[in-house]
Scaffold this motif. Sequence first.
Motif, PDB file in Angstrom:
ATOM      1  N   LYS A  41      14.715  -6.259 -32.873  1.00  0.00           N
ATOM      2  CA  LYS A  41      14.104  -7.430 -32.243  1.00  0.00           C
ATOM      3  C   LYS A  41      15.049  -8.639 -32.281  1.00  0.00           C
ATOM      4  O   LYS A  41      15.026  -9.468 -31.392  1.00  0.00           O
ATOM      5  N   THR A 180       9.588   0.118 -25.540  1.00  0.00           N
ATOM      6  CA  THR A 180       9.682  -0.279 -24.133  1.00  0.00           C
ATOM      7  C   THR A 180      10.919   0.330 -23.484  1.00  0.00           C
ATOM      8  O   THR A 180      11.035   0.345 -22.261  1.00  0.00           O
ATOM      9  N   THR A 183      15.961  -1.585 -25.818  1.00  0.00           N
ATOM     10  CA  THR A 183      17.127  -1.417 -26.695  1.00  0.00           C
ATOM     11  C   THR A 183      17.984  -0.254 -26.216  1.00  0.00           C
ATOM     12  O   THR A 183      19.215  -0.344 -26.152  1.00  0.00           O
ATOM     13  N   THR A 286      15.962   0.899 -36.416  1.00  0.00           N
ATOM     14  CA  THR A 286      15.580  -0.267 -35.630  1.00  0.00           C
ATOM     15  C   THR A 286      14.740  -1.262 -36.424  1.00  0.00           C
ATOM     16  O   THR A 286      14.268  -2.259 -35.876  1.00  0.00           O
TER      17      THR A 286
HETATM   18  C1  LIG Z   1      10.107  -2.605 -31.063  1.00  0.00           C
HETATM   19  C2  LIG Z   1      10.675  -1.502 -31.875  1.00  0.00           C
HETATM   20  C3  LIG Z   1      11.304  -0.390 -31.282  1.00  0.00           C
HETATM   21  C4  LIG Z   1      11.346  -0.196 -29.799  1.00  0.00           C
HETATM   22  O1  LIG Z   1      12.276  -1.022 -29.158  1.00  0.00           O
HETATM   23  P1  LIG Z   1      12.299  -1.083 -27.568  1.00  0.00           P
HETATM   24  O2  LIG Z   1      13.442  -1.937 -27.232  1.00  0.00           O
HETATM   25  O3  LIG Z   1      10.984  -1.692 -27.145  1.00  0.00           O
HETATM   26  O4  LIG Z   1      12.392   0.309 -27.048  1.00  0.00           O
HETATM   27  C5  LIG Z   1      11.856   0.563 -32.093  1.00  0.00           C
HETATM   28  N1  LIG Z   1      11.789   0.454 -33.429  1.00  0.00           N
HETATM   29  C6  LIG Z   1      11.183  -0.574 -34.039  1.00  0.00           C
HETATM   30  C7  LIG Z   1      11.128  -0.598 -35.509  1.00  0.00           C
HETATM   31  C8  LIG Z   1      10.612  -1.592 -33.287  1.00  0.00           C
HETATM   32  O5  LIG Z   1      10.008  -2.611 -33.898  1.00  0.00           O
END
Ligand SMILES: *Cc1c(COP(=O)(O)O)cnc(C)c1O
Length: 296
Positions: A41, A180, A183, A286
């Motif tokens: 994020k 979504t 990323t 992520t």
């Molecule tokens: C929001 C999120 C994603 C997904 O990211 P996108 O760009 O929306 O595909 C993946 N992992 C975590 C931990 C997230 O918070």
Amino acid sequence: MQLDLPQAPLQPLSLPWLQQAQVHAAILRLDLIDPLISGNKWFKLRHHLHQAATRNAPGLVSLGGNHSNHLHALAAAGKRFGFATAGLLRGHPHDTPTVRDLQALGMELHWLGYGGYRARNEPGFWEPWRARYPGWHCIPEGGGGLAGAQGCALIMQQARAQIAALGWADYDAWWLAAGTGTTLAGLVLAEAGAHAVHGALAVPRDHGVPQAVASLAGAHGYQLHDACRGGFGKFDGALLAFIADCEQHTGVPLEALYTGKALLALRDQVAAGLFAPGSRLIFVHTGGLQGRRGYL
Ligand SMILES: *Cc1c(COP(=O)(O)O)cnc(C)c1O
């Protein structure tokens, strides 16, 4: 204005099922860039924060649910870098650890109900908010869109700067969770075909992610894998046991919505022989660990 956080560390990832298949993996720890502004994020927010700074916007406003990693990162980044923030929330006032953090970080919250939140993509949705917050920068749900994807090029640069320290001359592919797909699209754009990008879908395939990725990044350079196990936010015993087992082996904390499901989907594809022996993979952690408090 300097809008920087420390580089995400790239660490060797050792698990028995990877070793068995002779697949080498490293994990890019986006969860470690900051105690509060965690994960992908931050990268998705970078361009929005730069735009807000360039235009002297007094604040930023965006949308999300009551466990939202995106709103959490936005509130924390606003506090860190001196922007006011406002969050438009799905549903009715609800007390979660995330909501308490948002309030403590100074984000102004507005609960839209369910119908009000569903209207978020309708023309005119932003008008009353623009009137209420004149000059503020509006960020689409989840930090999506091209600005969000472009901010993710830095994820690739940070990994590339560290592969030599792992003893790798190069790498073969990326593996990461997709919600979504923003990323993922950012990595596909940054790689421009140099390395394959694999997305593990944390939502059902018919929720528009393939179309969203295609509109941002075209049709090539990536593959999408089903990983949602019956729906976004659905957990089963096998998933939770797998997460506990991986955490024990690696010491890396995972959550169940995205990173746990992505790693489990990787295990299934490794077992199915998707990657030849000797392949070198970068798994992107992520982040999202703050959301774990809501359900684990
Ligand atoms: C929001 C999120 C994603 C997904 O990211 P996108 O760009 O929306 O595909 C993946 N992992 C975590 C931990 C997230 O918070």
